[in-house]
Design an enzyme around this catalytic site. Structure first.
Site, PDB file in Angstrom:
ATOM      1  N   ARG A   1       0.818  -1.221   0.000  1.00  0.00           N
ATOM      2  CA  ARG A   1       0.000   0.000   0.000  1.00  0.00           C
ATOM      3  C   ARG A   1       0.855   1.277   0.000  1.00  0.00           C
ATOM      4  O   ARG A   1       1.808   1.388  -0.758  1.00  0.00           O
ATOM      5  CB  ARG A   1      -0.998  -0.077   1.181  1.00  0.00           C
TER       6      ARG A   1
ATOM      7  N   ASP B   1      -2.824  11.896   9.606  1.00  0.00           N
ATOM      8  CA  ASP B   1      -4.140  11.667   8.990  1.00  0.00           C
ATOM      9  C   ASP B   1      -4.942  12.953   9.183  1.00  0.00           C
ATOM     10  O   ASP B   1      -4.830  13.581  10.246  1.00  0.00           O
ATOM     11  CB  ASP B   1      -4.840  10.496   9.700  1.00  0.00           C
TER      12      ASP B   1
ATOM     13  N   TYR C   1      -8.213   5.862  17.313  1.00  0.00           N
ATOM     14  CA  TYR C   1      -7.317   6.097  16.168  1.00  0.00           C
ATOM     15  C   TYR C   1      -7.083   7.593  15.984  1.00  0.00           C
ATOM     16  O   TYR C   1      -5.937   8.037  15.802  1.00  0.00           O
ATOM     17  CB  TYR C   1      -7.941   5.492  14.905  1.00  0.00           C
TER      18      TYR C   1
HETATM   19  N1  LIG Z   1      -5.060   4.637   3.342  1.00  0.00           N
HETATM   20  C1  LIG Z   1      -5.483   5.877   3.455  1.00  0.00           C
HETATM   21  O1  LIG Z   1      -6.324   6.363   2.668  1.00  0.00           O
HETATM   22  C2  LIG Z   1      -4.962   6.745   4.582  1.00  0.00           C
HETATM   23  C3  LIG Z   1      -5.706   7.854   4.961  1.00  0.00           C
HETATM   24  C4  LIG Z   1      -5.228   8.653   5.997  1.00  0.00           C
HETATM   25  C5  LIG Z   1      -4.033   8.341   6.625  1.00  0.00           C
HETATM   26  N2  LIG Z   1      -3.319   7.260   6.224  1.00  0.00           N
HETATM   27  C6  LIG Z   1      -2.062   6.974   6.917  1.00  0.00           C
HETATM   28  O2  LIG Z   1      -1.054   6.666   5.956  1.00  0.00           O
HETATM   29  C7  LIG Z   1      -0.238   5.581   6.402  1.00  0.00           C
HETATM   30  C8  LIG Z   1      -0.293   4.436   5.407  1.00  0.00           C
HETATM   31  O3  LIG Z   1      -1.642   4.059   5.194  1.00  0.00           O
HETATM   32  P1  LIG Z   1      -2.034   2.591   4.699  1.00  0.00           P
HETATM   33  O4  LIG Z   1      -3.496   2.587   4.540  1.00  0.00           O
HETATM   34  O5  LIG Z   1      -1.140   2.181   3.577  1.00  0.00           O
HETATM   35  O6  LIG Z   1      -1.622   1.758   6.009  1.00  0.00           O
HETATM   36  P2  LIG Z   1      -2.072   0.276   6.407  1.00  0.00           P
HETATM   37  O7  LIG Z   1      -2.146  -0.554   5.190  1.00  0.00           O
HETATM   38  O8  LIG Z   1      -3.288   0.335   7.277  1.00  0.00           O
HETATM   39  O9  LIG Z   1      -0.861  -0.171   7.358  1.00  0.00           O
HETATM   40  C9  LIG Z   1       0.484  -0.073   6.918  1.00  0.00           C
HETATM   41  C10 LIG Z   1       1.318  -1.145   7.571  1.00  0.00           C
HETATM   42  O10 LIG Z   1       1.468  -0.904   8.960  1.00  0.00           O
HETATM   43  C11 LIG Z   1       2.042  -2.076   9.486  1.00  0.00           C
HETATM   44  N3  LIG Z   1       1.756  -2.208  10.923  1.00  0.00           N
HETATM   45  C12 LIG Z   1       0.575  -2.080  11.578  1.00  0.00           C
HETATM   46  N4  LIG Z   1       0.752  -2.348  12.881  1.00  0.00           N
HETATM   47  C13 LIG Z   1       2.063  -2.640  13.061  1.00  0.00           C
HETATM   48  C14 LIG Z   1       2.858  -2.997  14.178  1.00  0.00           C
HETATM   49  N5  LIG Z   1       2.358  -3.135  15.408  1.00  0.00           N
HETATM   50  N6  LIG Z   1       4.183  -3.239  13.974  1.00  0.00           N
HETATM   51  C15 LIG Z   1       4.715  -3.121  12.758  1.00  0.00           C
HETATM   52  N7  LIG Z   1       4.016  -2.785  11.656  1.00  0.00           N
HETATM   53  C16 LIG Z   1       2.705  -2.544  11.811  1.00  0.00           C
HETATM   54  C17 LIG Z   1       1.460  -3.265   8.693  1.00  0.00           C
HETATM   55  O11 LIG Z   1       2.559  -4.056   8.265  1.00  0.00           O
HETATM   56  P3  LIG Z   1       2.414  -5.632   7.861  1.00  0.00           P
HETATM   57  O12 LIG Z   1       1.464  -5.668   6.684  1.00  0.00           O
HETATM   58  O13 LIG Z   1       3.810  -6.024   7.486  1.00  0.00           O
HETATM   59  O14 LIG Z   1       1.886  -6.360   9.058  1.00  0.00           O
HETATM   60  C18 LIG Z   1       0.748  -2.553   7.523  1.00  0.00           C
HETATM   61  O15 LIG Z   1       0.996  -3.148   6.259  1.00  0.00           O
HETATM   62  C19 LIG Z   1      -0.763   5.227   7.794  1.00  0.00           C
HETATM   63  O16 LIG Z   1       0.004   5.872   8.782  1.00  0.00           O
HETATM   64  C20 LIG Z   1      -2.190   5.735   7.795  1.00  0.00           C
HETATM   65  O17 LIG Z   1      -2.661   6.057   9.091  1.00  0.00           O
HETATM   66  C21 LIG Z   1      -3.770   6.462   5.233  1.00  0.00           C
END
Ligand SMILES: NC(=O)c1ccc[n+]([C@@H]2O[C@H](COP(=O)([O-])OP(=O)(O)OC[C@H]3O[C@@H](n4cnc5c(N)ncnc54)[C@H](OP(=O)(O)O)[C@@H]3O)[C@@H](O)[C@H]2O)c1
Length: 248
Positions: free
Chosen positions: A16, A142, A155
């Site tokens: 992602r 976020d 969160y």
């Molecule tokens: N997606 C969006 O639209 C969005 C919107 C607002 C903010 N964000 C922020 O942008 C960032 C990336 O978003 P995303 O949606 O790509 O994130 P995500 O897929 O929800 O999570 C990213 C990775 O975090 C790792 N993770 C979670 N808990 C962990 C732990 N305890 N120890 C180590 N690794 C851990 C996981 O790794 P593994 O897969 O290897 O377990 C997961 O693949 C995040 O900080 C999110 O809050 C995203």
């Protein structure tokens, strides 16, 4: 120091948005340490792909970031490979609903440990190395650290903490280390989010002035800007949200 000699550690970078950030920094010439927790196969495939493009330029390292004792070891492992660390991107995060009235201390602990405490202690462990190289930190926050999201109170609190953490660290680590953040809006829908119906998604889209979700590359470009072209910017968080924060 040329960017091609620099090393970046990106947490949660197997898939992602994190993977896109690793690809972008790698494309700019950096060596990347791809941290993962459970996504071992995806992390190794990404590193294989990047190493095919440029030999010995990507390396995968596993750690559960909620275990504070593992964080110094993660930094140590990241440094061992190329002997330096210049950039830390705190991207890993947990995201799930917590219905107010039924929130448990375990959920609170889990979200705060993974999203905020880990960022604080990982940054603290990396700080001496980043200082040595006049490096930088980029935190993925976020827009909901600023605007509350119903049913995601814990969160939101962790991400609000990250906004302050970005400012706190910018003060603590200046003048040699810059600390900034990127605050995504709707980029990728959460995985396994059966509760996010088509109607709910439409409702979110209607509130975005640019009328679309963003792409992971939009976030990665902002991270690269803060790493590469923002030498007089610290303590700032850049919203990459299609204007979502402008709407109520
Ligand atoms: N997606 C969006 O639209 C969005 C919107 C607002 C903010 N964000 C922020 O942008 C960032 C990336 O978003 P995303 O949606 O790509 O994130 P995500 O897929 O929800 O999570 C990213 C990775 O975090 C790792 N993770 C979670 N808990 C962990 C732990 N305890 N120890 C180590 N690794 C851990 C996981 O790794 P593994 O897969 O290897 O377990 C997961 O693949 C995040 O900080 C999110 O809050 C995203």
């Amino acid at each position: 120091m040329l960017i091609s000699k620099k090393v970046a550690l990106i947490t949660g970078a197997a898939r992602r948005i994190g993977a896109e950030i690793a690809i972008k920094l790698h494309g700019a010439g950096m060596c990347v340490v791809v941290h993962y927790h459970t996504s071992q196969q995806a992390a190794q495939q990404l590193c294989q792909r990047l190493n095919q493009q440029r030999p010995d330029s990507a390396w995968a390292v596993q750690a559960d970031l909620s275990q504070t004792a593992h964080l110094a070891l993660l930094v140590q492992q990241a440094v061992e490979k190329w002997g330096r660390l210049d950039v830390l991107v705190n991207n890993a995060s947990r995201f799930y609903p917590t219905r107010f009235g039924k929130i448990t201390e375990e959920q609170w602990q889990d979200l705060f440990d993974s999203n905020l405490k880990s960022v604080f202690f990982l940054s603290q462990a990396a700080a001496p190395l980043l200082t040595m190289n006049q490096g930088c930190i980029v935190n993925l926050t976020d827009i909901h650290g600023d605007r509350p999201l119903r049913d995601y109170s814990v969160y939101c609190l962790t991400k609000a903490g990250m906004l302050m953490l970005t400012k706190v660290l910018a003060k603590e680590l200046g003048p040699l280390v810059r600390v900034n953040g990127v605050s995504p809006g709707a980029i990728l829908w959460p995985e396994g989010s059966s509760e996010l119906t088509e109607q709910a998604r439409q409702h979110i889209l209607e509130k975005i002035p640019l009328a679309a979700t963003g792409a992971p590359t939009d976030i990665a470009k902002a991270v690269l800007f803060l790493v590469q072209d923002a030498s007089y910017i610290t303590g700032q968080v850049l919203a990459v949200d299609g204007g979502r924060l402008l709407s109520g």
